[in-house]
Enzyme design. Structure first.
Site, PDB file in Angstrom:
ATOM      1  N   GLY A 135       0.817  -1.451  -0.033  1.00 23.14           N
ATOM      2  CA  GLY A 135       0.100  -0.035  -0.118  1.00 23.14           C
ATOM      3  C   GLY A 135       0.892   1.481   0.051  1.00 23.14           C
ATOM      4  O   GLY A 135       1.213   1.782   1.055  1.00 23.14           O
ATOM      5  N   SER A 137       1.184   3.546  -3.418  1.00 27.14           N
ATOM      6  CA  SER A 137       0.412   4.697  -4.241  1.00 27.14           C
ATOM      7  C   SER A 137      -0.884   5.067  -3.749  1.00 27.14           C
ATOM      8  O   SER A 137      -1.834   4.263  -3.306  1.00 27.14           O
ATOM      9  CB  SER A 137       0.441   4.291  -5.788  1.00 27.14           C
ATOM     10  OG  SER A 137       1.695   4.072  -6.140  1.00 27.14           O
ATOM     11  N   SER A 169      -1.699  -4.310  -6.194  1.00 27.14           N
ATOM     12  CA  SER A 169      -1.428  -5.751  -6.975  1.00 27.14           C
ATOM     13  C   SER A 169      -1.729  -6.803  -5.695  1.00 27.14           C
ATOM     14  O   SER A 169      -1.189  -6.637  -4.716  1.00 27.14           O
ATOM     15  CB  SER A 169      -0.170  -5.855  -7.653  1.00 27.14           C
ATOM     16  OG  SER A 169      -0.108  -4.960  -8.666  1.00 27.14           O
ATOM     17  N   GLU A 254      12.920  -3.622  -4.388  1.00 31.44           N
ATOM     18  CA  GLU A 254      11.946  -3.874  -5.602  1.00 31.44           C
ATOM     19  C   GLU A 254      12.873  -3.542  -7.029  1.00 31.44           C
ATOM     20  O   GLU A 254      12.337  -4.161  -7.840  1.00 31.44           O
ATOM     21  CB  GLU A 254      10.801  -2.737  -5.503  1.00 31.44           C
ATOM     22  CG  GLU A 254      10.023  -2.697  -6.653  1.00 31.44           C
ATOM     23  CD  GLU A 254       8.835  -1.652  -6.715  1.00 31.44           C
ATOM     24  OE1 GLU A 254       8.966  -0.796  -5.793  1.00 31.44           O
ATOM     25  OE2 GLU A 254       7.589  -2.148  -7.301  1.00 31.44           O
ATOM     26  N   GLU A 394      10.392   8.533 -16.097  1.00 33.27           N
ATOM     27  CA  GLU A 394      10.704   9.962 -15.756  1.00 33.27           C
ATOM     28  C   GLU A 394      11.355  10.132 -14.449  1.00 33.27           C
ATOM     29  O   GLU A 394      12.430  10.747 -14.280  1.00 33.27           O
ATOM     30  CB  GLU A 394       9.519  10.690 -16.016  1.00 33.27           C
ATOM     31  CG  GLU A 394       9.179  10.911 -17.342  1.00 33.27           C
ATOM     32  CD  GLU A 394       8.356   9.789 -18.033  1.00 33.27           C
ATOM     33  OE1 GLU A 394       7.965   8.499 -16.997  1.00 33.27           O
ATOM     34  OE2 GLU A 394       8.481   9.523 -19.337  1.00 33.27           O
TER      35      GLU A 394
END
Lengths: 411, 375
Positions: A135, A137, A169, A254, A394
């Protein structure tokens, strides 16, 4: 001797032999359901159960969590997870379903959780019995992750959580969530704290999970709404206000740059392996027709295929060079490019595959005439998930520009 | 043979690269380069051959010009991966000298077997050399030459000869009754005329050379095999030079983007500047990894050498173009002037980009190898 085995320590060599033997005797049975491309696209409980059974048996055999101490359910080995991963890849096993647990939650809990919490949570994480989700974003906190607004308010030795997480997800299968939230609204970074939260137990009672459907038509990720969820203070990782630092441990792992090697099985001979690399692109070009001839004879396509091969080889050699300090001007320079390069190369490879397919690129998964079962259009669409998730391209360029080149920090 | 995890880039190679970096930083900073080569801005000027002969001699005395010459011929016998490390540093300094030509000749001579021994010994004794194997159309296909040999005498012309005015010896390919042969010729031999080309690159010289009944010593009568065997190493060291020069371009442009302020911020604050510079870095790193990977193939896995060397030069040629373009653009107006140093590297990179085949030339051959030739 295989390439992987050449530099093994004695412990690794013994372990490799053990893994090889075990994998030879314990290949999981053929699945009766079609497996998804990746753990993040698991849609049905049948798919999940099959993959959970496999993770459980691999854990019982000692192939998962090898480098974690035994007290927390690990194998207590030194640098053996890499060996297990290589052997599982070689044996083309299915993948593990608990990817977020293994890759992100486990190292974070391990480095920042209290001893009792580790001992309670990690064994069932390794075995796949507890699926984990992340948890981070929120609708208002994407690239600007530190802007999370999900808030925990203190109530005795409990916390009351309210907020809204997105792109979560596996939340629909998850028992637990790693949760970045705010405990102080007056400081952007120092107001963040980090919890582990048992979301499944609270479904309908403080937690709502709503599936989001991806542009590919697959599900797999969700919105999670917290409405006065009460959690115990013992579920907090590290100190209050240290959430951002804890989140960095998660993100480092990650992006594959963390201390602990993530347990990774994979290379199932599913249709998934027909996409993503350029060897398959060449094969596709040979089997596609353009102007009445094999697409592999078209000079423009040939050149673009070769450009992709060069980039792919450059990436592979980057990973090799990252371990040769004498050929690095900056210690993190090559490693920090990995995520950016890998995702952009796959995206361009998939885009090129669609051009090679020509008219047939219009055919999707449900069409019997679709080349390679319609996997390339799906891979192309999913590639945008990769260039967006875990820090957009970006953001990756900002990180590289600021941390490696030393350019002024952008707003 | 299996490839080494570290590309075979061991302690000795690391030490060599480090001392090369120090040698060029100490002895030949960029302002010295500018003062040496940027003397005459007129576009119609005839090229000078400006170089620091004394510094070159120091480099020879350090054994760097004979690094690739086998020990049996009196050289150092370093693997290509180590040589690439040195050349990367030379490229970073854009040092005008005949090192690349000498290395090119060395690799071809090694491929000539016994016939190359005497010439290799001369290189080990400090002679500089260069290849004279290209026709007036600049065909990089090694079977093309406009020189012929009759009764042991060379006639005709060789074109696009690199650093010709800095070298002592030429390795010339010529048609002979036996086929395509290679000859070892002194640049000051009677009948050799060096016609300097007026070139863009201020850090090199280039010439076409005419031969008028020049007495020549045959090195091999199977030039094709020797040249084909040596070309991968030749492409790789040029790619290493490009990578080094591109690192200079990146570093210099990053420094400028950090110092120069506009709109109350350093240029690098703006993502329109920051992201292209990151892309330059990413492209350099790709080329660099491909260079050392390919050099390792030449050293340890010759079956992959050709394909990996094509990849290295194809990638490096793109890097040369991209890094050069961004270096000028991100410097803004000052980058467009003669006084700013970036044009020196821009021009060197343009030269390197096409030399021994540009990206498209190499990719076309790669396609034939990887996908198969089109009937």
């Amino acid at each position: 001797m295989s390439d992987d085995a050449r530099k093994d320590t004695q412990e690794q060599a013994d372990f490799r032999q053990y893994c090889r033997g075990w994998l030879a005797d314990n290949r999981p049975p053929e699945p009766t359901v079609r497996l998804p491309l990746s753990p993040l696209e698991i849609m049905t409980t049948e798919q999940l159960c099959y993959l959970q059974d496999w993770q459980q048996s691999a854990y019982d055999a000692g192939l998962v969590g090898c480098d974690y101490p035994q007290e927390v359910g690990g194998g207590g080995c030194k640098d053996c997870q890499r060996v297990a991963n290589e052997e599982m890849l070689r044996a083309r096993t299915p993948f593990f379903p608990n990817v977020i647990g293994l890759g992100m939650a486990a190292p974070t809990v391990f480095y920042h959780g209290q001893e009792e919490l580790k001992q309670n949570l990690l064994p069932r994480l390794f075995s796949g019995e507890d699926i984990w989700c992340q948890g981070f974003s929120e609708p208002g906190a994407g690239s600007d992750l530190a802007n999370v607004q999900t808030f925990a308010e203190r109530k005795g030795d409990k916390w009351v959580i309210n907020g809204h997480k997105v792109w979560t997800s596996l939340a629909h299968f998850a028992e637990w969530m790693i949760l970045l939230l705010r405990t102080d609204k007056s400081h952007k970074y120092d107001g963040l704290s980090y919890f582990v939260v048992p979301i499944r137990a609270a479904l309908g009672d403080g937690v709502t999970v709503r599936p989001l459907i991806k542009m590919t038509g697959e599900t797999g990720f969700n919105e999670v709404i917290f409405d006065n969820l009460e959690v115990d203070d013992s579920y907090r990782l590290d100190e209050l206000g240290k959430g951002w630092q804890v989140a960095m441990t998660t993100l480092l792992h990650e992006r594959g740059a963390g201390e602990l090697q993530t347990p990774r099985a994979g290379g199932m001979k599913s249709k998934a392996t027909h996409t993503t690399n350029t060897a398959n692109l060449i094969e596709l070009a040979r089997n596609s027709v353009r102007d009445g001839e094999p697409a592999s004879a078209d000079p423009l396509l040939r050149d673009r295929i070769v450009q992709q091969v060069i980039r792919e080889q450059g990436l592979a050699l980057n990973q090799q060079r990252a371990r040769v300090p004498a050929l690095l001007d900056h210690p993190m320079r090559v490693q920090l490019q990995n995520k950016l390069l890998m995702t952009e190369i796959s995206q361009d490879t998939a885009a090129l595959a669609l051009e090679i397919e020509g008219a047939s690129a219009s055919l999707y998964l449900g069409d019997d005439n679709a080349p390679v079962g319609g996997q390339w259009p799906m891979a192309y669409m999913n590639s945008y998930g990769m260039t967006i998730a875990a820090g957009t391209s970006e953001v990756q360029r900002n990180i590289l520009g600021e941390r490696v080149l030393g350019l002024a920090k952008s707003k | 043979m299996a490839k080494a995890d570290n590309f075979g880039f061991g302690e000795e190679a690391a030490l060599l690269k480090e001392s090369a970096r120090k040698f060029f930083t100490d002895n030949f900073p960029t302002d010295a380069l500018h003062a040496l080569v940027a003397t005459d801005p007129s576009p119609e000027r005839m090229s000078d051959c400006a170089w620091e002969r004394d510094l070159w001699q120091q480099l020879v005395d350090l054994g760097w010009s004979m690094l690739a010459v086998p020990e049996s011929a009196g050289g150092v016998g370093m693997p290509l991966v180590a040589v690439a490390g040195l050349v990367e540093e030379l490229g970073r300094a854009a040092f005008p000298c005949p090192l690349l030509g000498t290395l090119n000749a060395t690799y071809v001579l090694i491929a000539c077997g016994d016939g190359g021994q005497a010439a290799l010994e001369e290189i080990a004794a400090g002679q500089a050399a260069t290849l004279a194997i290209t026709n007036h159309q600049g065909d990089w296909n090694v079977s093309q030459t406009e020189v012929s040999c009759e009764d042991g005498k060379l006639s005709g012309s060789a074109w696009f000869v690199q650093d010709a005015r800095k070298t002592d010896r030429l390795l010339v390919s010529a048609r002979s009754p036996a086929g395509l042969s290679l000859y070892w010729v002194a640049t000051d031999a009677p009948g050799v005329s060096i016609h300097a080309d007026a070139i863009l690159d201020l850090t090199r010289d280039q010439a076409h050379i005419s031969f008028d009944a020049v007495e020549a010593e045959e090195v091999t009568n199977n030039a094709l095999a020797a040249l084909e065997q040596a070309m991968p190493a030749i492409w790789i060291i040029l790619a290493a030079d490009i990578v080094g020069a591109a690192e200079w371009q990146l570093q210099t442009t990053v420094e400028y983007a950090s110092a120069r302020q506009q709109f109350d911020h350093p240029l690098g604050f703006f993502q329109a500047v920051k992201h292209p510079l990151v892309d330059v870095m990413v492209q350099i790193d790709q080329s660099k990894s491909l260079v050392y990977g390919a050099a390792c193939s030449v050293d340890m896995e010759p079956a992959r050498a050709l394909q990996d060397a094509h990849m290295a030069k194809a990638s490096a040629s793109e890097t040369a173009a991209f890094a050069s373009g961004r270096s000028i653009q991100c410097h803004g107006g000052i980058g467009f002037t003669w006084e700013c140093f970036v044009h020196l590297y821009f021009k060197r990179q343009k030269h390197s980009q096409m030399l021994w085949g540009d990206a498209g030339w190499h990719r076309r051959r790669l396609a034939d190898i990887l996908i198969g030739e089109v009937a």
